[in-house]
Motif scaffolding. Structure first.
Motif, short mmCIF file in Angstrom:
data_model
loop_
_atom_site.label_atom_id
_atom_site.label_comp_id
_atom_site.label_asym_id
_atom_site.label_seq_id
_atom_site.Cartn_x
_atom_site.Cartn_y
_atom_site.Cartn_z
N ASN A 1 -11.85 -3.35 -0.95
CA ASN A 1 -11.19 -2.05 -1.04
C ASN A 1 -9.87 -2.12 -0.27
OD1 ASN A 1 -11.30 0.72 -1.96
ND2 ASN A 1 -11.42 1.28 0.22
N THR A 2 -8.77 -1.89 -0.98
CA THR A 2 -7.46 -2.14 -0.34
C THR A 2 -7.12 -1.12 0.74
OG1 THR A 2 -6.46 -0.97 -2.21
CG2 THR A 2 -6.45 -3.39 -2.29
N LEU A 3 -7.79 0.05 0.75
CA LEU A 3 -7.60 0.99 1.86
C LEU A 3 -8.65 0.77 2.95
CD1 LEU A 3 -6.38 4.36 0.32
CD2 LEU A 3 -5.05 2.54 1.38
N GLU B 1 -6.79 15.08 -0.19
CA GLU B 1 -6.79 13.90 0.69
C GLU B 1 -5.43 13.19 0.64
OE1 GLU B 1 -10.32 12.11 1.95
OE2 GLU B 1 -9.73 10.17 1.16
N ASP C 1 -4.01 5.88 -4.00
CA ASP C 1 -4.18 5.50 -5.41
C ASP C 1 -5.64 5.65 -5.80
OD1 ASP C 1 -3.55 4.55 -7.91
OD2 ASP C 1 -3.97 2.48 -7.37
N TYR C 2 -6.06 6.89 -6.04
CA TYR C 2 -7.44 7.18 -6.41
C TYR C 2 -7.57 7.33 -7.92
CZ TYR C 2 -8.62 8.25 -1.50
OH TYR C 2 -8.85 8.18 -0.14
N ASP C 3 -8.79 7.09 -8.41
CA ASP C 3 -9.10 7.36 -9.80
C ASP C 3 -9.24 8.87 -10.00
OD1 ASP C 3 -11.89 7.99 -8.99
OD2 ASP C 3 -11.88 5.84 -8.56
N LEU D 1 0.82 -1.22 0.00
CA LEU D 1 0.00 0.00 0.00
C LEU D 1 0.85 1.27 0.00
CD1 LEU D 1 -2.77 -1.23 2.47
CD2 LEU D 1 -2.83 -1.19 -0.04
N LYS E 1 -11.39 15.18 -4.26
CA LYS E 1 -10.65 15.23 -3.00
C LYS E 1 -9.17 15.52 -3.25
CE LYS E 1 -13.15 12.10 0.03
NZ LYS E 1 -13.07 10.80 0.75
N TYR F 1 -12.16 0.59 -8.33
CA TYR F 1 -13.34 0.13 -7.60
C TYR F 1 -14.58 0.56 -8.40
CZ TYR F 1 -15.70 -1.72 -3.53
OH TYR F 1 -16.43 -2.53 -2.70
N ARG G 1 -20.32 1.70 -5.07
CA ARG G 1 -19.81 2.59 -4.02
C ARG G 1 -20.87 3.06 -3.02
NH1 ARG G 1 -14.50 5.74 -6.49
NH2 ARG G 1 -13.76 3.95 -7.68
N ALA H 1 -10.24 8.22 4.06
CA ALA H 1 -10.16 7.07 3.15
C ALA H 1 -11.25 7.19 2.09
CB ALA H 1 -10.31 5.76 3.91
N ASP H 2 -11.15 6.37 1.09
CA ASP H 2 -12.16 6.36 0.04
C ASP H 2 -11.99 5.07 -0.76
OD1 ASP H 2 -14.14 7.19 -1.96
OD2 ASP H 2 -13.70 9.25 -1.31
N PHE H 3 -12.76 4.95 -1.82
CA PHE H 3 -12.59 3.83 -2.73
C PHE H 3 -11.38 4.10 -3.60
CE2 PHE H 3 -17.08 3.79 -1.68
CZ PHE H 3 -17.29 2.46 -1.42
N VAL H 4 -10.58 3.09 -3.83
CA VAL H 4 -9.37 3.27 -4.62
C VAL H 4 -9.67 3.10 -6.12
CG1 VAL H 4 -7.90 2.50 -2.72
CG2 VAL H 4 -8.65 0.86 -4.46
N ARG H 5 -8.71 3.50 -6.92
CA ARG H 5 -8.77 3.33 -8.37
C ARG H 5 -9.14 1.87 -8.70
NH1 ARG H 5 -4.40 1.99 -11.97
NH2 ARG H 5 -3.08 1.98 -10.13
#
Lengths: 356, 356
Positions: free
Chosen positions: B134-136, A184, A172-174, A166, A181, B150, B155, B144-148
């Motif tokens: 979700n890896t985070l 973040e 690693d966001y889209d 990690l 965000k 997802y 969601r 935190a949020d949904f990662v690339r």
């Protein structure tokens, strides 16, 4: 485990896509210098990457890839970090650690630098537990075990094929999430490694990834991205969906969690949106496809599984976009190229038979 | 979220099996005093449990259970903490938090006391993500949020039915592991909450557990344990397997991770071995049974699912030991008793129809 890490210097290659930032190697020198590096340059072959003294490395640019693979070089992406998978193919080692050049050494909560590679090796050398969830996470870790109610017949676990690490700082966001965000940062150090259960897919990020090349290498194909392709930034995702389905079929484990790296800078969300937007639609169809994918029992090698999967991609995803027909063909080309370069690999013969 | 915690004082009951240790309530007073307690006494009804001043509580002993349930009281275990599930049945609140009397307030890595109940409420009030990993970890948590990679269609998540908390100090090990590792202590504070993926079973421990009674209450049956029964220490495990299969069927979420409690003392491993040894054999058959269990589409309420599951238990596990025939019957009795005490509960009518 320290000695195991030392031993693996002969059994592990570090694969890095184009290094644009030479601080990167200086920062990692204490950890990576004992290992052999394979650098795969993703852009203009006439540009020269200067590797600092003291590193043992080989470097491939597009001309090298074309020369080595001939017509099969079409399966390797150009002008995209997806080209790194060429490094997996030319490596002759059992283990691979791949890392991006904007990933720096993270610190644990005590301020100690994290030896990411050592943790990947620990993850890969200890079994996985995909068939039942252990609430204290990795049961093989010091100070942990299987909890009450965990079947004893499952406590040997299965071999670990993939170790997914990690990222602190930039998550690693889209592109849409980056845009929403922009500030973040991931500051939460979660001190855990866990097996992703059988039947569950996950978004595999290629920034900080270890795997056992003997167990899963031929499925670690990063697809067709970048120059001339309609999408980008799905190279690692594609590989992650493929490897998970195949690991589940073959009884291999995939772990996620530690180690962390420090992801230093966010890529441009506007550029990312352009690369990703088709993927954002397509993943809504791709994921149900992989969730439903079943491999026949006679697929007993990674190559055989991968070629079978390519057929299913063509059949089921070809309807979504002609890109998937091209990708399915590239998957077969990749296996042919893999087997050509790794002729004595386990099961290569069977897979070749299937591919033809 | 602090205000949400406050609001839930009218919507949450604390269920505690026999309190042998009054320090327990003193230690938890700052966190639990605003809530209503339901204490279910598991042994000799003539003994009196003294509850310190200031707590709002109701206490049930065996005589009360017999009086309230009549012949159906046979489904409630005697001389075993499994009797706590009677408290789930008589509660009229939406949420339950159950905790053992040897569980004290844990400290986070900064030395701050952990408000376990507040974290359970956070877990229960935010959605779960059982269909993709979700890896985070929990994507709904601050920072935190949904990662690339997802899928956006997933969601929104699904409602959370169960929040499974963990334990510092004495880990929840079975007797063989306790015997082999008498000195092992859990000192690792893993700062994460995660959804257990759909299709994956886990060992649910009843020591530190929150759930939404409206969503899953009728399946939270702790089985037949203790006095007159061939096994013990599988009450929470049994409930965990049942609730997970039903949550998966109904599209509800189960989370594990935070909050931690401090588990103060290990139970006697020799006594535990006597209670557990049949379970250690049986779980090798029970878990594949639950992994393969499929509920028909027309089971749309928890009660209907549970009664259907009881039939499958009788049919498939009855062969393993006659105990499972008795347990299957008790599962039906439990639902009858639940519906009698909760006549307006959602789906009670349908489930009654199925049960008769």
């Amino acid at each position: 485990m320290a000695s195991a890490t030392h031993l693996l210097t002969d059994e592990l290659d570090i694969v890095i896509p184009t290094i644009r930032n030479l601080d990167f190697l200086e920062m990692w020198r204490p950890f990576l210098q004992p290992y052999h590096l394979i650098i795969v340059q993703d852009g203009d072959p006439s540009k020269t990457i200067k590797v600092p003294d003291g590193f043992d490395y080989e470097l491939y640019n597009r001309n090298d890839i074309n020369r080595i693979l001939g017509p099969r070089s079409s399966c390797i992406s150009f002008k995209d970090s997806a080209c790194r998978c060429f490094g997996y193919m030319v490596s002759k080692k059992k283990y691979i650690f791949t890392i991006d050049d904007d990933c720096f050494v993270a610190q644990d909560p005590a301020g100690k630098p994290v030896n990411a590679l050592e943790q990947h090796i620990k993850n890969l050398l200890s079994p996985s537990t995909p068939f039942f969830f252990n609430t204290l996470y990795d049961p093989y870790r010091d100070g942990a075990d299987f909890v009450r109610g965990y079947p004893f017949s499952l406590r040997e676990g299965v071999p670990t094929a993939v170790s997914h690490g990690l990222w602190l700082n930039i998550p690693d966001y889209d592109a849409p999430t980056q845009l929403v965000k922009p500030l973040e940062r991931n500051t939460r150090f979660v001190d855990a490694v866990l097996t992703i259960p059988k039947g569950t897919l996950f978004p595999m990020c290629g920034m900080n990834l270890g795997f056992d090349r003997d167990l899963i290498g031929p499925a670690m194909y990063f697809g067709l991205m970048g120059d001339g392709q309609p999408i980008g930034r799905y190279d690692d995702m594609w590989a992650g969906w493929c490897i998970k389905v195949i690991c589940d079929h073959l009884g291999l484990g995939v772990k996620t969690g530690l180690p962390y790296i420090y992801h230093s800078k966010a890529s441009n969300p506007f550029v990312n949106l352009r690369k990703e937007y088709k993927g954002i639609f397509w993943q809504e169809e791709i994921i149900p496809f992989f969730q439903a994918a079943v491999l026949p029992k006679d697929c007993t090698t990674v190559q055989a599984c991968y070629v079978e999967l390519s057929k299913q991609v063509k059949e089921k995803l070809g309807k979504v976009d002609p890109y998937f027909d091209k990708l399915a063909e590239a998957m077969v080309t990749w296996i042919e190229a893999w087997d050509e370069l790794n002729p004595t690999g386990p099961g290569a013969k069977l897979a070749n038979g299937k591919a033809n």
